[in-house]
Design a protein around this motif. Structure first.
Motif, mmCIF file in Angstrom:
data_model
loop_
_atom_site.group_PDB
_atom_site.id
_atom_site.type_symbol
_atom_site.label_atom_id
_atom_site.label_comp_id
_atom_site.label_asym_id
_atom_site.label_seq_id
_atom_site.Cartn_x
_atom_site.Cartn_y
_atom_site.Cartn_z
ATOM 1 N N TRP A 163 9.388 21.253 17.163
ATOM 2 C CA TRP A 163 10.255 20.709 15.919
ATOM 3 C C TRP A 163 9.800 19.451 15.371
ATOM 4 C CZ3 TRP A 163 16.092 22.185 15.881
ATOM 5 C CH2 TRP A 163 16.142 22.668 17.250
ATOM 6 N N GLY A 164 9.953 19.003 14.150
ATOM 7 C CA GLY A 164 9.314 17.575 13.568
ATOM 8 C C GLY A 164 10.449 17.119 11.992
ATOM 9 N N PHE A 165 9.666 16.708 11.447
ATOM 10 C CA PHE A 165 9.626 16.191 9.967
ATOM 11 C C PHE A 165 8.817 16.025 9.239
ATOM 12 C CE2 PHE A 165 12.464 13.090 7.626
ATOM 13 C CZ PHE A 165 13.365 13.981 7.470
ATOM 14 N N LYS A 166 9.287 16.430 8.255
ATOM 15 C CA LYS A 166 7.934 16.779 6.612
ATOM 16 C C LYS A 166 8.957 14.898 6.043
ATOM 17 C CE LYS A 166 6.162 20.791 6.196
ATOM 18 N NZ LYS A 166 6.434 22.711 5.563
ATOM 19 N N TYR A 167 8.464 13.941 6.303
ATOM 20 C CA TYR A 167 8.636 12.526 5.507
ATOM 21 C C TYR A 167 7.965 13.101 3.765
ATOM 22 C CZ TYR A 167 9.577 10.208 9.329
ATOM 23 O OH TYR A 167 9.963 9.776 10.773
ATOM 24 N N SER A 168 9.396 12.067 2.957
ATOM 25 C CA SER A 168 8.898 12.818 1.391
ATOM 26 C C SER A 168 7.463 11.747 0.888
ATOM 27 C CB SER A 168 9.716 12.499 0.699
ATOM 28 O OG SER A 168 11.229 13.330 0.908
ATOM 29 N N ASN A 169 7.603 10.669 1.696
ATOM 30 C CA ASN A 169 6.163 9.965 0.454
ATOM 31 C C ASN A 169 5.341 9.997 1.122
ATOM 32 O OD1 ASN A 169 7.186 8.749 3.873
ATOM 33 N ND2 ASN A 169 7.873 6.676 2.754
ATOM 34 N N ARG A 170 4.940 10.878 1.977
ATOM 35 C CA ARG A 170 3.645 10.824 2.952
ATOM 36 C C ARG A 170 3.108 12.388 2.143
ATOM 37 N NH1 ARG A 170 4.650 9.803 9.563
ATOM 38 N NH2 ARG A 170 5.668 7.569 9.010
ATOM 39 N N THR A 171 1.625 12.550 2.112
ATOM 40 C CA THR A 171 1.091 13.505 1.870
ATOM 41 C C THR A 171 0.393 13.992 3.064
ATOM 42 O OG1 THR A 171 0.447 12.657 -0.101
ATOM 43 C CG2 THR A 171 -0.563 15.037 -0.001
ATOM 44 N N TYR A 172 0.666 15.590 3.754
ATOM 45 C CA TYR A 172 0.493 16.323 4.871
ATOM 46 C C TYR A 172 -0.590 17.031 4.279
ATOM 47 C CZ TYR A 172 5.010 14.177 6.600
ATOM 48 O OH TYR A 172 5.545 14.027 7.402
ATOM 49 N N THR A 173 -2.450 17.345 5.422
ATOM 50 C CA THR A 173 -3.095 17.305 4.938
ATOM 51 C C THR A 173 -3.768 18.640 5.891
ATOM 52 O OG1 THR A 173 -4.735 15.625 5.220
ATOM 53 C CG2 THR A 173 -4.208 16.069 3.077
ATOM 54 N N LYS A 174 -3.479 18.249 7.532
ATOM 55 C CA LYS A 174 -3.769 18.725 8.472
ATOM 56 C C LYS A 174 -2.651 20.004 8.966
ATOM 57 C CE LYS A 174 -6.581 15.400 9.702
ATOM 58 N NZ LYS A 174 -7.247 13.834 10.691
ATOM 59 N N PRO A 175 -3.024 21.123 9.125
ATOM 60 C CA PRO A 175 -2.686 21.908 9.919
ATOM 61 C C PRO A 175 -0.962 21.089 11.090
ATOM 62 C CG PRO A 175 -4.516 22.681 10.698
ATOM 63 C CD PRO A 175 -4.611 21.301 9.768
ATOM 64 N N GLY A 176 0.047 21.334 10.950
ATOM 65 C CA GLY A 176 0.767 20.724 11.921
ATOM 66 C C GLY A 176 1.180 19.246 11.528
ATOM 67 N N GLY A 235 13.445 12.966 3.442
ATOM 68 C CA GLY A 235 12.413 14.679 4.013
ATOM 69 C C GLY A 235 13.406 15.241 4.707
ATOM 70 N N SER A 236 13.376 16.191 5.212
ATOM 71 C CA SER A 236 13.141 16.929 5.841
ATOM 72 C C SER A 236 12.612 17.387 7.141
ATOM 73 C CB SER A 236 12.967 18.368 4.988
ATOM 74 O OG SER A 236 11.551 19.377 4.765
ATOM 75 N N SER A 237 13.572 18.082 8.144
ATOM 76 C CA SER A 237 13.732 18.696 9.594
ATOM 77 C C SER A 237 13.292 19.544 9.332
ATOM 78 C CB SER A 237 14.589 18.397 10.216
ATOM 79 O OG SER A 237 15.646 19.498 9.608
ATOM 80 N N HIS A 238 12.036 20.263 10.550
ATOM 81 C CA HIS A 238 11.689 21.225 10.886
ATOM 82 C C HIS A 238 11.638 21.685 12.310
ATOM 83 C CE1 HIS A 238 7.933 23.858 10.992
ATOM 84 N NE2 HIS A 238 7.712 23.490 12.085
ATOM 85 N N ARG A 239 11.306 23.027 12.343
ATOM 86 C CA ARG A 239 11.887 23.521 13.852
ATOM 87 C C ARG A 239 11.250 25.165 13.313
ATOM 88 N NH1 ARG A 239 17.385 24.393 10.898
ATOM 89 N NH2 ARG A 239 17.408 25.544 10.165
ATOM 90 N N CYS A 240 10.777 25.585 14.689
ATOM 91 C CA CYS A 240 10.572 27.207 14.558
ATOM 92 C C CYS A 240 10.129 27.186 16.466
ATOM 93 C CB CYS A 240 8.776 26.451 14.740
ATOM 94 S SG CYS A 240 8.086 28.589 14.806
ATOM 95 N N HIS A 241 10.943 28.262 16.426
ATOM 96 C CA HIS A 241 11.301 28.979 17.696
ATOM 97 C C HIS A 241 10.542 30.426 18.528
ATOM 98 C CE1 HIS A 241 14.724 26.134 16.563
ATOM 99 N NE2 HIS A 241 14.793 26.344 18.683
ATOM 100 N N PHE A 242 10.155 30.870 18.947
ATOM 101 C CA PHE A 242 8.915 31.693 19.909
ATOM 102 C C PHE A 242 10.010 32.527 20.560
ATOM 103 C CE2 PHE A 242 6.956 28.456 18.203
ATOM 104 C CZ PHE A 242 5.503 29.221 17.336
ATOM 105 N N ASP A 245 3.631 12.761 17.551
ATOM 106 C CA ASP A 245 4.119 11.313 16.342
ATOM 107 C C ASP A 245 2.954 12.891 15.614
ATOM 108 O OD1 ASP A 245 4.468 9.356 14.782
ATOM 109 O OD2 ASP A 245 2.659 8.160 16.144
ATOM 110 N N GLN A 246 4.093 12.678 14.502
ATOM 111 C CA GLN A 246 3.107 13.430 13.177
ATOM 112 C C GLN A 246 1.637 13.899 13.000
ATOM 113 O OE1 GLN A 246 5.333 12.819 9.765
ATOM 114 N NE2 GLN A 246 6.575 13.557 11.546
ATOM 115 N N GLY A 247 2.246 15.238 14.235
ATOM 116 C CA GLY A 247 1.405 16.351 14.398
ATOM 117 C C GLY A 247 0.011 16.043 15.870
ATOM 118 N N LYS A 248 0.181 14.369 16.017
ATOM 119 C CA LYS A 248 -0.336 14.082 16.882
ATOM 120 C C LYS A 248 0.110 13.076 18.803
ATOM 121 C CE LYS A 248 -3.457 11.408 13.606
ATOM 122 N NZ LYS A 248 -4.263 9.838 13.252
ATOM 123 N N TYR A 249 -1.237 13.655 19.452
ATOM 124 C CA TYR A 249 -0.289 13.421 20.843
ATOM 125 C C TYR A 249 -0.835 12.156 21.524
ATOM 126 C CZ TYR A 249 0.671 13.764 26.090
ATOM 127 O OH TYR A 249 0.938 13.496 27.194
#
Length: 206
Positions: free
Chosen positions: A103-116, A75-82, A142-146
């Motif tokens: 910071w985050g990570f998008k896994y290739s074998n997962r389908t992302y349907t919710k924001p962040g 997958g690929s890493s994610h970063r965002c700075h304000f 943890d993948q968008g969940k606290y």
């Protein structure tokens, strides 16, 4: 003569009132682009702007995002700075600390349907100690969940996490970003990360 004097006094009062309203509108920050902290208890702060409802507002004028492919199969890493300052290019992170880091990570074998859904960490820097979060608030995700991990934080809700769309292949963007994250502390403080209706350029780091 007395009638004219009364009219003149009324006119001057109206002018002063309009000028005050103008000043209020000038210093009042837009809540569309801001870090907003509404303390459960009243507090004083010097680095943010206090609003009438008791919230402390830190203006956000620039947002840059990026990421890199670690492994195509993984997958690929994610970063965002304000940042609080307006900038056309992403500031050097070795010289200037961002107000907010995501910071985050998008896994290739997962389908992302919710924001962040791929967010794994939220960091808020430079807060005043009087707000009760320390100078740096670090929230593990943890993948968008606290799921806990910070003794001060009760919940994190990612309502929207949309970056500005592109107009062309030259990097020009529409002003249609929509980032809205609401964090609630165990003491009932409410922290809102909001950045809407503006551009969110790539940080240029590959």
């Amino acid at each position: 003569m007395r009638h004219i004097s009364s009219l003149l006094s009324f006119f001057l009062i109206c002018c002063c009132f309009l000028e005050c309203k103008k000043d209020d509108n000038t210093i009042e920050p837009t809540l569309e682009k801001a870090l907003i902290i509404k303390p459960a208890k009243s507090t004083k702060t010097e680095s943010g702007i206090s609003t009438k409802d008791g919230s402390v507002v830190y203006a956000i004028d620039s947002v840059f995002w990026g990421g890199s492919i670690v492994n195509p199969d993984e997958g690929s890493s994610h970063r965002c700075h304000f940042f609080q300052k307006k900038a056309d290019e992403s500031p050097n992170l070795n010289k200037e600390k961002a107000l907010i880091e995501i910071w985050g990570f998008k896994y290739s074998n997962r389908t992302y349907t919710k924001p962040g859904q791929y967010i794994d960490q939220i960091i808020i820097n430079g807060l005043e100690e009087s707000l009760g979060f320390g100078s740096c608030l670090n929230i593990p995700m943890d993948q968008g969940k606290y799921n806990g991990g910070n003794d001060l934080i009760k919940s994190v809700q990612i309502k929207s996490y949309k970056f500005a769309s592109y107009i062309d292949n030259d990097g020009h963007q529409n002003k249609d970003s929509d980032i809205n994250i609401v964090i609630t502390s165990k003491a009932s403080d409410i922290i809102t990360i909001r950045f809407a209706n503006d551009v969110t350029p790539h940080d240029g780091i590959f």
